[in-house]
Design a protein around this motif. Sequence first.
Motif, PDB file in Angstrom:
ATOM      1  N   PRO B 253       0.825  -1.226   0.000  1.00 46.80           N
ATOM      2  CA  PRO B 253       0.000   0.000   0.000  1.00 46.80           C
ATOM      3  C   PRO B 253       0.857   1.273   0.000  1.00 46.80           C
ATOM      4  O   PRO B 253       0.540   2.231  -0.705  1.00 46.80           O
ATOM      5  CB  PRO B 253      -0.818  -0.133   1.300  1.00 46.80           C
ATOM      6  N   LEU B 254       1.939   1.270   0.749  1.00 45.50           N
ATOM      7  CA  LEU B 254       2.823   2.442   0.757  1.00 45.50           C
ATOM      8  C   LEU B 254       3.462   2.650  -0.609  1.00 45.50           C
ATOM      9  O   LEU B 254       3.559   3.768  -1.117  1.00 45.50           O
ATOM     10  CB  LEU B 254       3.933   2.263   1.805  1.00 45.50           C
ATOM     11  N   ARG B 266       5.350  12.686  -1.961  1.00 42.70           N
ATOM     12  CA  ARG B 266       6.432  11.687  -1.970  1.00 42.70           C
ATOM     13  C   ARG B 266       7.524  12.055  -0.962  1.00 42.70           C
ATOM     14  O   ARG B 266       7.994  11.220  -0.202  1.00 42.70           O
ATOM     15  CB  ARG B 266       7.065  11.613  -3.362  1.00 42.70           C
ATOM     16  N   ASP B 267       7.902  13.340  -0.995  1.00 39.78           N
ATOM     17  CA  ASP B 267       8.949  13.793  -0.068  1.00 39.78           C
ATOM     18  C   ASP B 267       8.515  13.566   1.376  1.00 39.78           C
ATOM     19  O   ASP B 267       9.290  13.093   2.213  1.00 39.78           O
ATOM     20  CB  ASP B 267       9.247  15.283  -0.292  1.00 39.78           C
ATOM     21  N   GLU B 268       7.236  13.898   1.660  1.00 38.64           N
ATOM     22  CA  GLU B 268       6.745  13.769   3.023  1.00 38.64           C
ATOM     23  C   GLU B 268       6.671  12.293   3.433  1.00 38.64           C
ATOM     24  O   GLU B 268       7.049  11.920   4.552  1.00 38.64           O
ATOM     25  CB  GLU B 268       5.359  14.431   3.147  1.00 38.64           C
ATOM     26  N   LEU B 269       6.222  11.436   2.498  1.00 39.78           N
ATOM     27  CA  LEU B 269       6.116  10.016   2.813  1.00 39.78           C
ATOM     28  C   LEU B 269       7.500   9.426   3.099  1.00 39.78           C
ATOM     29  O   LEU B 269       7.686   8.631   4.029  1.00 39.78           O
ATOM     30  CB  LEU B 269       5.423   9.266   1.665  1.00 39.78           C
ATOM     31  N   ARG B 270       8.460   9.842   2.294  1.00 32.38           N
ATOM     32  CA  ARG B 270       9.845   9.401   2.546  1.00 32.38           C
ATOM     33  C   ARG B 270      10.318   9.855   3.920  1.00 32.38           C
ATOM     34  O   ARG B 270      10.952   9.111   4.661  1.00 32.38           O
ATOM     35  CB  ARG B 270      10.788   9.938   1.466  1.00 32.38           C
ATOM     36  N   ALA B 271       9.971  11.106   4.256  1.00 31.75           N
ATOM     37  CA  ALA B 271      10.394  11.660   5.552  1.00 31.75           C
ATOM     38  C   ALA B 271       9.737  10.903   6.713  1.00 31.75           C
ATOM     39  O   ALA B 271      10.388  10.593   7.715  1.00 31.75           O
ATOM     40  CB  ALA B 271      10.041  13.146   5.626  1.00 31.75           C
ATOM     41  N   VAL B 272       8.445  10.571   6.559  1.00 28.86           N
ATOM     42  CA  VAL B 272       7.733   9.827   7.608  1.00 28.86           C
ATOM     43  C   VAL B 272       8.397   8.466   7.818  1.00 28.86           C
ATOM     44  O   VAL B 272       8.659   8.045   8.952  1.00 28.86           O
ATOM     45  CB  VAL B 272       6.237   9.640   7.238  1.00 28.86           C
ATOM     46  N   ASP B 282       1.625  11.280  12.103  1.00 27.11           N
ATOM     47  CA  ASP B 282       2.280  10.610  10.970  1.00 27.11           C
ATOM     48  C   ASP B 282       1.439   9.439  10.455  1.00 27.11           C
ATOM     49  O   ASP B 282       1.213   9.299   9.251  1.00 27.11           O
ATOM     50  CB  ASP B 282       3.662  10.073  11.381  1.00 27.11           C
ATOM     51  N   VAL B 283       0.996   8.600  11.396  1.00 25.54           N
ATOM     52  CA  VAL B 283       0.279   7.392  10.996  1.00 25.54           C
ATOM     53  C   VAL B 283      -1.036   7.760  10.320  1.00 25.54           C
ATOM     54  O   VAL B 283      -1.375   7.230   9.249  1.00 25.54           O
ATOM     55  CB  VAL B 283       0.042   6.461  12.211  1.00 25.54           C
ATOM     56  N   ARG B 288      -4.399   8.413   5.419  1.00 30.52           N
ATOM     57  CA  ARG B 288      -5.187   9.270   4.511  1.00 30.52           C
ATOM     58  C   ARG B 288      -4.611   9.241   3.096  1.00 30.52           C
ATOM     59  O   ARG B 288      -5.336   9.160   2.116  1.00 30.52           O
ATOM     60  CB  ARG B 288      -5.216  10.715   5.026  1.00 30.52           C
ATOM     61  N   LEU B 289      -3.278   9.276   3.000  1.00 29.53           N
ATOM     62  CA  LEU B 289      -2.623   9.254   1.683  1.00 29.53           C
ATOM     63  C   LEU B 289      -2.940   7.943   0.959  1.00 29.53           C
ATOM     64  O   LEU B 289      -3.267   7.923  -0.237  1.00 29.53           O
ATOM     65  CB  LEU B 289      -1.104   9.409   1.860  1.00 29.53           C
ATOM     66  N   VAL B 290      -2.847   6.847   1.705  1.00 27.66           N
ATOM     67  CA  VAL B 290      -3.121   5.527   1.137  1.00 27.66           C
ATOM     68  C   VAL B 290      -4.577   5.449   0.656  1.00 27.66           C
ATOM     69  O   VAL B 290      -4.864   4.940  -0.429  1.00 27.66           O
ATOM     70  CB  VAL B 290      -2.797   4.419   2.176  1.00 27.66           C
ATOM     71  N   ASP B 291      -5.492   6.045   1.458  1.00 27.34           N
ATOM     72  CA  ASP B 291      -6.900   6.106   1.049  1.00 27.34           C
ATOM     73  C   ASP B 291      -7.076   6.940  -0.218  1.00 27.34           C
ATOM     74  O   ASP B 291      -7.733   6.527  -1.164  1.00 27.34           O
ATOM     75  CB  ASP B 291      -7.753   6.759   2.159  1.00 27.34           C
ATOM     76  N   GLU B 292      -6.464   8.113  -0.182  1.00 30.82           N
ATOM     77  CA  GLU B 292      -6.650   9.082  -1.266  1.00 30.82           C
ATOM     78  C   GLU B 292      -6.286   8.479  -2.617  1.00 30.82           C
ATOM     79  O   GLU B 292      -6.966   8.709  -3.621  1.00 30.82           O
ATOM     80  CB  GLU B 292      -5.783  10.319  -0.981  1.00 30.82           C
TER      81      GLU B 292
END
Lengths: 338, 338
Positions: B253-254, B266-272, B282-283, B288-292
Amino acid sequence: MTVSGSPQRTFIDGLAQSTSGRLLRQELRHRWPETTDELADINRYVLVPAGKMLRPLMALHAAEAVGGNPSDVISAVLGLEYLHAATLVHDDIIDGDDTRRGLPSVPAAYGIPTAIVAGDHLIFSAFESLVDEPWVASPARVVAAVGELAEAGRDLCRGQALESRLVGDLEEGARWYAEVVRLKTGALFRAACCIGATLGGAGADVGAGLAAYGEHVGIAFQIRDDLLSFVATPEQTGKPGTSDLLNGRPTLPLVLAYQAAGDAERDELRAVLDRRAARDGDVDWVHRLVDEYGAVAGARAQLASHVRRALAELAVLAPSPSTTVLTDIARWITSEEQ
Amino acid sequence: MTVSGSPQRTFIDGLAQSTSGRLLRQELRHRWPETTDELADINRYVLVPAGKMLRPLMALHAAEAVGGNPSDVISAVLGLEYLHAATLVHDDIIDGDDTRRGLPSVPAAYGIPTAIVAGDHLIFSAFESLVDEPWVASPARVVAAVGELAEAGRDLCRGQALESRLVGDLEEGARWYAEVVRLKTGALFRAACCIGATLGGAGADVGAGLAAYGEHVGIAFQIRDDLLSFVATPEQTGKPGTSDLLNGRPTLPLVLAYQAAGDAERDELRAVLDRRAARDGDVDWVHRLVDEYGAVAGARAQLASHVRRALAELAVLAPSPSTTVLTDIARWITSEEQ
């Protein structure tokens, strides 16, 4: 018995340079070329350049001595080196050793997680090399060889687990010394000779004789290693003379000195091992104690006894150049050369 | 697709309670009795009580589906559980996991050095169980099975090494996701079905079909596991919903959300992932990103595709109760039940 300058000095180098030794080294280089695959790269790191290759060489000569063809068993006998290398990689994690043969150990060079996986990968590679097609021996013999390697592997693990429990414990160390050495070192030498004999086409009696030869050679080899820190210089062994004392391992000279010593000396020896010989004078005191009770001579006598029993087992073999090599390997162990 | 309360809820429990499941559990208890031997004790600790036993069950049913007798392959198929357990023991060291199935993990309970040796011991036990006499399959088939297990073991190691390199790296994680899953999870399921077929007497085509079935089931099984932290509660999975995020593993999913996201996201996901989801929110943000980007649906579609391909491979089999079980196992994976 001399440590250096002996005419036997070059025996093990000569063995590595023999036709068989060259064949093994060539195969190792061929099978583990330079690569970008991390695990294959680590296999190459630990296998090339090759060490003494005693286990595969003994397997090869066992196969030849019973009438087998070396080129038919080359893949299988390399598996013994892979398994040996796997134990070194995992031992270096367990013992926290950062160097091996003068280079960074695998855990030091690649990290502990990768070293765990690399050791596992070497174990799987060992079994794969046993069943690599085309195999010339009958499938039933290959199956037997797999069983022998698996049994040796389990013995190695049991020896390692037992040894870990005995660290710093001379009382139990003395009691279990023979069993630890049989499992931790004897088992893979036994499997090497037994697998060589099995794949070379030996009958059950000859196979059992070579297995017993291998086990005695392995035990003698370990006693020889135990002795080195008392009879060789650190330059000759490549590790500090205090190495066994520092890791608290009850080696045979220590065990024999302990058994012969009085109560007060026993207490002190236990204390030295317990503090990992951390005080000035500890190492010298231990060496004096070992001298006083003739523990080096005692260990040498046990070593010689295993070599004699190994040689007696070779009576199952007809004379041949490979029988001579197996004889010479057993005799070489008494030389204590590096 | 429901997570709980489904009529399929008890499928995997039912499988474990089936005749085959009872046979396997009984053999495990019989082979690993209570003992004072530390390594055998650890084997018992990780093998009894048994888990889902999916791999040996699939091997057993593969053998039956091709006409083999379950009692003839019982020792061999248990080897698949030993090898699986070995990877869990070593993974728990590598990942620093202190619990496993609600109990202290082996490294937590016995220490890391012993856990290394215990994992090795399980690997050797796996190979020993393959060649345990009496074997009913021809020796040539046993040799083939050893080769299949060794190859799967090497694949597992390569998968583990590759995954370790990708921790926290979504760019490379996305690129290599399919290969990691094929090696790390697909390989042992493939070997299970292939070994079952081989020892059950299958011809080459049927064996290849069952191997492909197993690989697809294994990949689907891993995707299912990746999905659970997004669709199930921590109570259901038995691990925190943030577990994959905390260890930085690029799950499907990620990976899919990352591939669909814009540059800033993408930058934020990498940072998380890089900070192991250490900040408040963060979680939730990741979910939300995965849903979106419909990443759960995307992962489910890939899972379903592997299940379909697995089922298609079963066309090599004649209808039988075991064929039905293999079919049901593949279908069960889409249920996402625990």
